[in-house]
Scaffold this active site. Structure first.
Site, short mmCIF file in Angstrom:
data_model
loop_
_atom_site.label_atom_id
_atom_site.label_comp_id
_atom_site.label_asym_id
_atom_site.label_seq_id
_atom_site.Cartn_x
_atom_site.Cartn_y
_atom_site.Cartn_z
CB CYS A 75 14.03 11.11 -12.46
SG CYS A 75 13.76 9.34 -12.52
CD GLU A 76 19.46 7.20 -15.58
OE1 GLU A 76 19.67 5.98 -15.42
OE2 GLU A 76 20.38 8.01 -15.83
CG HIS A 77 14.49 5.53 -13.84
ND1 HIS A 77 14.82 5.38 -12.52
CD2 HIS A 77 15.47 4.90 -14.55
CE1 HIS A 77 15.95 4.71 -12.42
NE2 HIS A 77 16.36 4.40 -13.63
CG HIS A 78 9.36 8.16 -14.07
ND1 HIS A 78 10.04 7.68 -12.97
CD2 HIS A 78 8.50 7.18 -14.43
CE1 HIS A 78 9.60 6.47 -12.66
NE2 HIS A 78 8.68 6.14 -13.54
CD GLN A 116 19.28 11.79 -4.11
OE1 GLN A 116 18.10 11.97 -4.38
NE2 GLN A 116 19.74 11.84 -2.87
CG HIS A 144 13.69 11.73 -6.34
ND1 HIS A 144 14.52 11.41 -7.37
CD2 HIS A 144 14.48 11.89 -5.25
CE1 HIS A 144 15.77 11.36 -6.93
NE2 HIS A 144 15.76 11.65 -5.64
CB CYS A 146 9.54 10.05 -10.53
SG CYS A 146 10.99 9.71 -9.53
#
Length: 186
Positions: A75-78, A116, A144, A146
Protein backbone atom coordinates in the site's frame (compact mmCIF):
# COMPACT_ATOMS: atom_id res chain seq x y z
CA UNK A 1 22.37 -1.96 -3.69
CA UNK A 2 22.01 1.66 -2.75
CA UNK A 3 23.68 2.54 0.53
CA UNK A 4 21.06 5.29 0.92
CA UNK A 5 18.20 2.85 1.39
CA UNK A 6 20.19 0.86 3.92
CA UNK A 7 21.10 4.06 5.77
CA UNK A 8 17.42 5.11 5.86
CA UNK A 9 16.42 1.80 7.43
CA UNK A 10 19.12 2.30 10.05
CA UNK A 11 17.67 5.76 10.76
CA UNK A 12 14.19 4.25 11.13
CA UNK A 13 15.52 1.82 13.74
CA UNK A 14 17.15 4.70 15.60
CA UNK A 15 13.91 6.71 15.34
CA UNK A 16 12.05 3.83 16.96
CA UNK A 17 14.46 3.92 19.88
CA UNK A 18 16.25 0.73 18.84
CA UNK A 19 19.95 0.02 18.80
CA UNK A 20 20.85 -0.94 15.22
CA UNK A 21 24.14 -2.39 16.51
CA UNK A 22 22.55 -5.01 18.75
CA UNK A 23 22.97 -8.59 17.55
CA UNK A 24 19.45 -9.13 16.19
CA UNK A 25 19.38 -5.84 14.28
CA UNK A 26 22.98 -5.54 13.09
CA UNK A 27 22.21 -6.70 9.53
CA UNK A 28 18.56 -5.59 9.46
CA UNK A 29 19.10 -2.37 7.46
CA UNK A 30 20.80 -4.37 4.70
CA UNK A 31 18.17 -7.13 4.76
CA UNK A 32 15.31 -4.61 4.80
CA UNK A 33 16.80 -2.66 1.89
CA UNK A 34 17.17 -5.88 -0.13
CA UNK A 35 13.60 -6.91 0.73
CA UNK A 36 12.17 -3.53 -0.28
CA UNK A 37 14.05 -3.61 -3.58
CA UNK A 38 12.61 -7.08 -4.25
CA UNK A 39 9.08 -6.11 -3.20
CA UNK A 40 9.21 -3.12 -5.56
CA UNK A 41 11.03 -4.71 -8.51
CA UNK A 42 8.06 -3.96 -10.78
CA UNK A 43 9.56 -0.52 -11.32
CA UNK A 44 12.46 -2.18 -13.14
CA UNK A 45 10.19 -4.04 -15.59
CA UNK A 46 8.37 -2.97 -18.71
CA UNK A 47 5.35 -4.42 -20.44
CA UNK A 48 7.39 -5.11 -23.58
CA UNK A 49 9.99 -7.00 -21.56
CA UNK A 50 7.30 -9.04 -19.80
CA UNK A 51 5.47 -10.01 -23.01
CA UNK A 52 8.69 -10.78 -24.87
CA UNK A 53 6.86 -11.65 -28.10
CA UNK A 54 4.50 -14.18 -26.47
CA UNK A 55 1.47 -13.18 -28.57
CA UNK A 56 0.18 -15.96 -30.79
CA UNK A 57 -2.18 -15.93 -33.76
CA UNK A 58 -5.50 -17.56 -32.93
CA UNK A 59 -8.97 -17.74 -34.41
CA UNK A 60 -10.43 -18.09 -30.91
CA UNK A 61 -12.93 -15.32 -30.18
CA UNK A 62 -14.26 -16.78 -26.92
CA UNK A 63 -13.42 -15.52 -23.46
CA UNK A 64 -10.03 -16.47 -22.01
CA UNK A 65 -10.01 -16.38 -18.20
CA UNK A 66 -7.16 -16.79 -15.74
CA UNK A 67 -8.39 -16.79 -12.15
CA UNK A 68 -6.85 -16.94 -8.71
CA UNK A 69 -3.54 -15.30 -9.64
CA UNK A 70 -2.03 -14.60 -6.24
CA UNK A 71 -0.63 -11.13 -5.76
CA UNK A 72 1.41 -9.33 -3.14
CA UNK A 73 1.72 -5.58 -3.13
CA UNK A 74 2.54 -2.69 -0.81
CA UNK A 75 0.00 0.00 0.00
CA UNK A 76 1.46 3.33 -1.01
CA UNK A 77 -0.15 5.03 1.99
CA UNK A 78 1.42 2.97 4.81
CA UNK A 79 3.97 0.74 3.04
CA UNK A 80 2.13 -2.27 4.45
CA UNK A 81 1.29 -5.34 2.36
CA UNK A 82 -1.96 -6.19 0.72
CA UNK A 83 -2.38 -9.76 -0.40
CA UNK A 84 -4.98 -11.28 -2.64
CA UNK A 85 -5.98 -12.75 -5.97
CA UNK A 86 -6.54 -11.32 -9.40
CA UNK A 87 -8.95 -12.71 -11.96
CA UNK A 88 -8.27 -11.62 -15.54
CA UNK A 89 -10.27 -12.28 -18.72
CA UNK A 90 -10.10 -11.05 -22.28
CA UNK A 91 -11.87 -11.74 -25.56
CA UNK A 92 -9.25 -12.29 -28.28
CA UNK A 93 -9.41 -10.69 -31.72
CA UNK A 94 -6.85 -12.67 -33.67
CA UNK A 95 -4.16 -13.21 -31.07
CA UNK A 96 -3.81 -14.75 -27.62
CA UNK A 97 -1.33 -13.99 -24.90
CA UNK A 98 0.99 -16.66 -23.46
CA UNK A 99 -0.65 -17.90 -20.25
CA UNK A 100 2.19 -17.04 -17.88
CA UNK A 101 2.28 -13.50 -19.28
CA UNK A 102 -1.07 -12.70 -17.65
CA UNK A 103 0.39 -13.56 -14.24
CA UNK A 104 3.58 -11.65 -15.03
CA UNK A 105 1.57 -8.53 -15.91
CA UNK A 106 -0.22 -8.81 -12.55
CA UNK A 107 3.12 -9.17 -10.75
CA UNK A 108 4.79 -6.29 -12.58
CA UNK A 109 2.17 -3.80 -11.42
CA UNK A 110 1.67 -5.39 -7.98
CA UNK A 111 5.39 -5.07 -7.26
CA UNK A 112 5.14 -1.29 -7.08
CA UNK A 113 3.85 0.98 -4.34
CA UNK A 114 0.20 0.88 -5.14
CA UNK A 115 -3.45 1.18 -4.29
CA UNK A 116 -5.73 -1.65 -5.30
CA UNK A 117 -8.00 0.53 -7.42
CA UNK A 118 -5.10 1.69 -9.59
CA UNK A 119 -3.57 -1.80 -9.75
CA UNK A 120 -6.82 -3.20 -11.16
CA UNK A 121 -6.97 -0.55 -13.89
CA UNK A 122 -3.28 -0.89 -14.80
CA UNK A 123 -3.63 -4.64 -15.33
CA UNK A 124 -6.76 -4.25 -17.47
CA UNK A 125 -5.25 -1.50 -19.63
CA UNK A 126 -2.01 -3.44 -20.11
CA UNK A 127 -3.82 -6.60 -21.26
CA UNK A 128 -5.95 -4.45 -23.58
CA UNK A 129 -2.90 -2.70 -24.99
CA UNK A 130 -0.94 -5.87 -25.81
CA UNK A 131 -3.82 -8.05 -27.06
CA UNK A 132 -6.10 -5.47 -28.70
CA UNK A 133 -8.89 -7.61 -27.23
CA UNK A 134 -12.59 -6.99 -27.81
CA UNK A 135 -12.83 -6.61 -24.05
CA UNK A 136 -10.86 -7.08 -20.83
CA UNK A 137 -12.10 -7.71 -17.30
CA UNK A 138 -10.10 -7.68 -14.07
CA UNK A 139 -11.34 -8.34 -10.54
CA UNK A 140 -9.03 -8.21 -7.54
CA UNK A 141 -9.93 -9.39 -4.04
CA UNK A 142 -7.39 -8.51 -1.37
CA UNK A 143 -6.83 -8.14 2.32
CA UNK A 144 -4.95 -5.06 3.45
CA UNK A 145 -2.59 -5.13 6.41
CA UNK A 146 -3.08 -1.38 6.85
CA UNK A 147 -6.68 -2.18 7.78
CA UNK A 148 -5.92 -5.39 9.69
CA UNK A 149 -2.83 -4.47 11.75
CA UNK A 150 -3.56 -0.82 12.53
CA UNK A 151 -6.43 1.63 12.46
CA UNK A 152 -9.78 -0.19 12.62
CA UNK A 153 -8.10 -3.64 12.93
CA UNK A 154 -10.73 -5.55 10.93
CA UNK A 155 -9.29 -9.02 10.38
CA UNK A 156 -11.86 -10.43 7.97
CA UNK A 157 -12.37 -7.52 5.62
CA UNK A 158 -11.75 -8.08 1.92
CA UNK A 159 -11.63 -5.34 -0.68
CA UNK A 160 -12.95 -6.08 -4.18
CA UNK A 161 -12.20 -3.92 -7.19
CA UNK A 162 -13.10 -4.41 -10.83
CA UNK A 163 -12.38 -2.84 -14.17
CA UNK A 164 -14.40 -3.79 -17.24
CA UNK A 165 -13.29 -2.63 -20.70
CA UNK A 166 -14.90 -3.06 -24.11
CA UNK A 167 -17.32 -6.00 -24.40
CA UNK A 168 -17.26 -6.57 -20.63
CA UNK A 169 -18.47 -3.02 -20.06
CA UNK A 170 -20.91 -2.94 -22.95
CA UNK A 171 -22.53 -6.38 -22.58
CA UNK A 172 -24.21 -7.40 -19.36
CA UNK A 173 -24.21 -11.04 -20.56
CA UNK A 174 -20.44 -11.03 -21.16
CA UNK A 175 -19.83 -9.43 -17.77
CA UNK A 176 -22.11 -11.97 -16.03
CA UNK A 177 -20.37 -14.89 -17.76
CA UNK A 178 -17.02 -13.67 -16.44
CA UNK A 179 -18.33 -13.10 -12.93
CA UNK A 180 -19.92 -16.56 -12.93
CA UNK A 181 -16.65 -18.15 -14.02
CA UNK A 182 -14.68 -16.57 -11.18
CA UNK A 183 -17.33 -17.08 -8.50
CA UNK A 184 -16.21 -19.20 -5.59
CA UNK A 185 -17.85 -22.57 -5.23
CA UNK A 186 -18.42 -23.16 -1.52
Amino acid sequence: MSDDLQRHYRDILLGLGEDPEREGLRDTPLRAAKAMRYLCHGYEQSLEEIINGALFASDNDEMVTVKDIELYSLCEHHLLPFIGKAHVAYIPTGKVLGLSKVARIVDMFARRLQIQETLTRQIAEAVQRVTDAAGVAVVIEAQHMCMMMRGVEKQNSVMNTSVMLGAFRESQNTRHEFLKLIKRSN
